[in-house]
Motif scaffolding. Structure first.
Motif, PDB file in Angstrom:
ATOM      1  N   GLN A   1       0.798  -1.222   0.000  1.00  0.00           N
ATOM      2  CA  GLN A   1       0.000   0.000   0.000  1.00  0.00           C
ATOM      3  C   GLN A   1       0.841   1.288   0.000  1.00  0.00           C
ATOM      4  O   GLN A   1       0.347   2.364   0.291  1.00  0.00           O
ATOM      5  N   VAL A   2       2.127   1.154  -0.337  1.00  0.00           N
ATOM      6  CA  VAL A   2       2.981   2.330  -0.523  1.00  0.00           C
ATOM      7  C   VAL A   2       2.965   2.707  -2.000  1.00  0.00           C
ATOM      8  O   VAL A   2       3.023   1.842  -2.871  1.00  0.00           O
ATOM      9  N   ILE A   3       2.876   4.010  -2.264  1.00  0.00           N
ATOM     10  CA  ILE A   3       2.905   4.544  -3.627  1.00  0.00           C
ATOM     11  C   ILE A   3       4.088   5.491  -3.723  1.00  0.00           C
ATOM     12  O   ILE A   3       4.271   6.364  -2.868  1.00  0.00           O
ATOM     13  N   ILE A   4       4.912   5.328  -4.763  1.00  0.00           N
ATOM     14  CA  ILE A   4       6.129   6.122  -4.934  1.00  0.00           C
ATOM     15  C   ILE A   4       6.035   6.906  -6.236  1.00  0.00           C
ATOM     16  O   ILE A   4       5.657   6.364  -7.274  1.00  0.00           O
ATOM     17  N   PHE A   5       6.404   8.191  -6.167  1.00  0.00           N
ATOM     18  CA  PHE A   5       6.329   9.072  -7.331  1.00  0.00           C
ATOM     19  C   PHE A   5       7.737   9.470  -7.767  1.00  0.00           C
ATOM     20  O   PHE A   5       8.532   9.934  -6.949  1.00  0.00           O
ATOM     21  N   THR A   6       8.035   9.320  -9.049  1.00  0.00           N
ATOM     22  CA  THR A   6       9.331   9.733  -9.580  1.00  0.00           C
ATOM     23  C   THR A   6       9.132  10.777 -10.673  1.00  0.00           C
ATOM     24  O   THR A   6       8.336  10.571 -11.591  1.00  0.00           O
ATOM     25  N   SER A   7       9.848  11.886 -10.549  1.00  0.00           N
ATOM     26  CA  SER A   7       9.853  12.920 -11.582  1.00  0.00           C
ATOM     27  C   SER A   7      11.106  12.759 -12.433  1.00  0.00           C
ATOM     28  O   SER A   7      12.106  12.196 -11.969  1.00  0.00           O
ATOM     29  N   PRO A   8      11.101  13.237 -13.676  1.00  0.00           N
ATOM     30  CA  PRO A   8      12.268  13.091 -14.545  1.00  0.00           C
ATOM     31  C   PRO A   8      13.547  13.633 -13.902  1.00  0.00           C
ATOM     32  O   PRO A   8      13.547  14.706 -13.302  1.00  0.00           O
TER      33      PRO A   8
ATOM     34  N   GLU B   1      14.450  -6.817  -0.316  1.00  0.00           N
ATOM     35  CA  GLU B   1      14.600  -7.895   0.672  1.00  0.00           C
ATOM     36  C   GLU B   1      13.667  -9.060   0.334  1.00  0.00           C
ATOM     37  O   GLU B   1      14.111 -10.179   0.124  1.00  0.00           O
ATOM     38  N   ASP B   2      12.365  -8.798   0.281  1.00  0.00           N
ATOM     39  CA  ASP B   2      11.398  -9.806  -0.138  1.00  0.00           C
ATOM     40  C   ASP B   2      10.813  -9.407  -1.491  1.00  0.00           C
ATOM     41  O   ASP B   2      10.632  -8.223  -1.760  1.00  0.00           O
ATOM     42  N   LYS B   3      10.498 -10.396  -2.312  1.00  0.00           N
ATOM     43  CA  LYS B   3      10.034 -10.163  -3.678  1.00  0.00           C
ATOM     44  C   LYS B   3       8.928  -9.103  -3.735  1.00  0.00           C
ATOM     45  O   LYS B   3       7.942  -9.165  -3.017  1.00  0.00           O
ATOM     46  N   VAL B   4       9.120  -8.142  -4.632  1.00  0.00           N
ATOM     47  CA  VAL B   4       8.177  -7.031  -4.769  1.00  0.00           C
ATOM     48  C   VAL B   4       7.196  -7.321  -5.896  1.00  0.00           C
ATOM     49  O   VAL B   4       7.572  -7.735  -6.986  1.00  0.00           O
ATOM     50  N   LYS B   5       5.908  -7.082  -5.606  1.00  0.00           N
ATOM     51  CA  LYS B   5       4.857  -7.195  -6.612  1.00  0.00           C
ATOM     52  C   LYS B   5       4.024  -5.922  -6.603  1.00  0.00           C
ATOM     53  O   LYS B   5       3.897  -5.258  -5.578  1.00  0.00           O
ATOM     54  N   GLY B   6       3.465  -5.595  -7.750  1.00  0.00           N
ATOM     55  CA  GLY B   6       2.645  -4.393  -7.845  1.00  0.00           C
ATOM     56  C   GLY B   6       2.626  -3.881  -9.270  1.00  0.00           C
ATOM     57  O   GLY B   6       2.904  -4.609 -10.225  1.00  0.00           O
ATOM     58  N   TYR B   7       2.320  -2.607  -9.405  1.00  0.00           N
ATOM     59  CA  TYR B   7       2.224  -1.969 -10.718  1.00  0.00           C
ATOM     60  C   TYR B   7       3.214  -0.814 -10.834  1.00  0.00           C
ATOM     61  O   TYR B   7       3.527  -0.132  -9.851  1.00  0.00           O
ATOM     62  N   THR B   8       3.703  -0.614 -12.046  1.00  0.00           N
ATOM     63  CA  THR B   8       4.409   0.621 -12.369  1.00  0.00           C
ATOM     64  C   THR B   8       3.687   1.266 -13.557  1.00  0.00           C
ATOM     65  O   THR B   8       3.368   0.594 -14.543  1.00  0.00           O
TER      66      THR B   8
ATOM     67  N   GLY C   1      -7.217   0.093  -3.015  1.00  0.00           N
ATOM     68  CA  GLY C   1      -8.059  -0.709  -3.895  1.00  0.00           C
ATOM     69  C   GLY C   1      -8.694   0.117  -4.997  1.00  0.00           C
ATOM     70  O   GLY C   1      -8.814  -0.344  -6.137  1.00  0.00           O
ATOM     71  N   LYS C   2      -9.078   1.353  -4.687  1.00  0.00           N
ATOM     72  CA  LYS C   2      -9.649   2.244  -5.705  1.00  0.00           C
ATOM     73  C   LYS C   2      -8.620   2.557  -6.786  1.00  0.00           C
ATOM     74  O   LYS C   2      -8.948   2.615  -7.977  1.00  0.00           O
ATOM     75  N   CYS C   3      -7.366   2.749  -6.369  1.00  0.00           N
ATOM     76  CA  CYS C   3      -6.298   2.986  -7.345  1.00  0.00           C
ATOM     77  C   CYS C   3      -6.091   1.756  -8.224  1.00  0.00           C
ATOM     78  O   CYS C   3      -5.921   1.878  -9.450  1.00  0.00           O
ATOM     79  N   LEU C   4      -6.134   0.581  -7.607  1.00  0.00           N
ATOM     80  CA  LEU C   4      -5.937  -0.655  -8.372  1.00  0.00           C
ATOM     81  C   LEU C   4      -7.034  -0.858  -9.408  1.00  0.00           C
ATOM     82  O   LEU C   4      -6.779  -1.361 -10.509  1.00  0.00           O
ATOM     83  N   GLU C   5      -8.254  -0.451  -9.079  1.00  0.00           N
ATOM     84  CA  GLU C   5      -9.348  -0.571 -10.045  1.00  0.00           C
ATOM     85  C   GLU C   5      -9.057   0.233 -11.311  1.00  0.00           C
ATOM     86  O   GLU C   5      -9.273  -0.240 -12.437  1.00  0.00           O
ATOM     87  N   LEU C   6      -8.559   1.457 -11.135  1.00  0.00           N
ATOM     88  CA  LEU C   6      -8.209   2.285 -12.291  1.00  0.00           C
ATOM     89  C   LEU C   6      -7.029   1.697 -13.056  1.00  0.00           C
ATOM     90  O   LEU C   6      -7.003   1.703 -14.294  1.00  0.00           O
ATOM     91  N   LEU C   7      -6.064   1.159 -12.325  1.00  0.00           N
ATOM     92  CA  LEU C   7      -4.911   0.532 -12.968  1.00  0.00           C
ATOM     93  C   LEU C   7      -5.333  -0.700 -13.769  1.00  0.00           C
ATOM     94  O   LEU C   7      -4.820  -0.937 -14.869  1.00  0.00           O
ATOM     95  N   HIS C   8      -6.259  -1.464 -13.237  1.00  0.00           N
ATOM     96  CA  HIS C   8      -6.751  -2.640 -13.961  1.00  0.00           C
ATOM     97  C   HIS C   8      -7.426  -2.227 -15.260  1.00  0.00           C
ATOM     98  O   HIS C   8      -7.265  -2.888 -16.301  1.00  0.00           O
ATOM     99  N   GLU C   9      -8.200  -1.130 -15.231  1.00  0.00           N
ATOM    100  CA  GLU C   9      -8.853  -0.649 -16.440  1.00  0.00           C
ATOM    101  C   GLU C   9      -7.825  -0.223 -17.488  1.00  0.00           C
ATOM    102  O   GLU C   9      -7.980  -0.502 -18.681  1.00  0.00           O
ATOM    103  N   ILE C  10      -6.779   0.466 -17.033  1.00  0.00           N
ATOM    104  CA  ILE C  10      -5.714   0.870 -17.959  1.00  0.00           C
ATOM    105  C   ILE C  10      -5.025  -0.372 -18.533  1.00  0.00           C
ATOM    106  O   ILE C  10      -4.775  -0.463 -19.740  1.00  0.00           O
ATOM    107  N   GLU C  11      -4.741  -1.330 -17.659  1.00  0.00           N
ATOM    108  CA  GLU C  11      -4.072  -2.561 -18.090  1.00  0.00           C
ATOM    109  C   GLU C  11      -4.915  -3.308 -19.127  1.00  0.00           C
ATOM    110  O   GLU C  11      -4.381  -3.809 -20.131  1.00  0.00           O
TER     111      GLU C  11
END
Length: 289
Positions: A70-77, A86-93, A134-144
């Motif tokens: 449930q952590v979200i990270i933002f990167t700017s150019p 440490e432990d296998k990471v899963k999620g979306y970029t 979960g709301k963010c994941l719903e939008l990500l699923h639609e994009i995917e």
């Protein structure tokens, strides 16, 4: 965005899907050579990372971000980052070029409207509750799903979903860090943020930016406080401190950094850094190691 010597830079691949598409999405666990890069690297585009599983540390410029669900990270150019897993990471970029949005909205400052990009006075990450994530994941699923069946009008649908996601994230971020969430405050504030990113090495006074914006120093301070909670001078100082820490991470000497940032001599540079961090540049570098 200028590349930093000896730092790998990842560039966007606009024709990956045939015709030009300036956005992409992927599962973190399937993009190991790019996402989970343990060497220092930078991006020439924007990225938002959504952590569903895993642990470790994500180092971005001078900041260490703890990786957990449930952590979200933002990167700017241009930001320098690396992963320590440490432990296998899963999620979306989710990553995109600025033109994917700003040309459509006819606003080259569009992405400066969101608090989490080009941020140096608050963390470029947040942890949100399970329901909000979960709301963010719903939008990500639609994009995917749209990427699985690209059509001629897919860029419009994906853009609308991205815009919705950015707004939702901005609301969460503003609530967590108690900053202004309205993306339509005075446009001179966005111009100031953009100018500061480009000119902070040369211009470090409120008066200089006031002249460029053709506004009074008092007015510039007023709109900065309204949107960021900081005065214009504080924003300049935070940007400088962020850049100093970033360069100390790159093993530059205090004397070298002092010269590049326009300080009259290293002693003034040391006093400035200690005033804001309560430590000297030398102590800060020692703590890094």
């Amino acid at each position: 965005m200028a590349s930093i010597p000896n730092i790998k830079t990842y560039h966007f691949l606009p024709y990956k899907y045939g015709s030009e598409l300036l956005i992409d999405i992927g599962r973190i666990e399937t993009l190991k050579n790019y996402v989970l890069d343990s060497t220092s690297h930078q991006l020439s585009f924007y990225e938002i990372i959504f952590i569903q599983e895993g642990s470790g540390t994500f180092i971005q410029d001078e900041n260490k971000i703890s990786i957990h669900p449930q952590v979200i990270i933002f990167t700017s150019p241009g930001q320098v980052r690396r992963w320590e897993i440490e432990d296998k990471v899963k999620g979306y970029t989710l990553f995109f070029e600025k033109d994917f949005l700003h040309l459509f909205f006819s606003d080259e400052l569009f992405l400066y409207r969101f608090q989490y990009f080009h941020q140096y006075s608050h963390p470029a990450k947040m942890e949100i509750c399970k329901t909000s994530f979960g709301k963010c994941l719903e939008l990500l699923h639609e994009i995917e799903q749209e990427f699985k069946q690209i059509q001629n009008d897919s860029n419009h649908l994906i853009r609308s979903l991205l815009y919705q996601l950015l707004i939702v994230l901005n609301r969460y971020y503003a609530e967590i860090y108690s900053v202004q969430r309205d993306t339509y405050v005075h446009p001179d504030f966005y111009r100031f943020r953009s100018l500061l990113e480009k000119r902070f090495l040369r211009d470090q006074t409120v008066e200089a930016y006031s002249r460029m914006l053709n506004v009074s120093p008092g007015f510039l301070n007023k709109i900065c406080r309204q949107f960021s909670g900081l005065s214009a001078q504080q924003m300049i100082h935070y940007k400088l401190i962020s850049e100093i820490k970033k360069q100390l991470h790159q093993n530059k000497s205090a004397k070298e950094i002092s010269y590049e940032l326009g300080f009259s001599d290293p002693s003034n540079f040391n006093r400035f850094f200690k005033k804001f961090t309560h430590t000297t540049p030398q102590q800060y570098r020692k703590n890094i190691k």
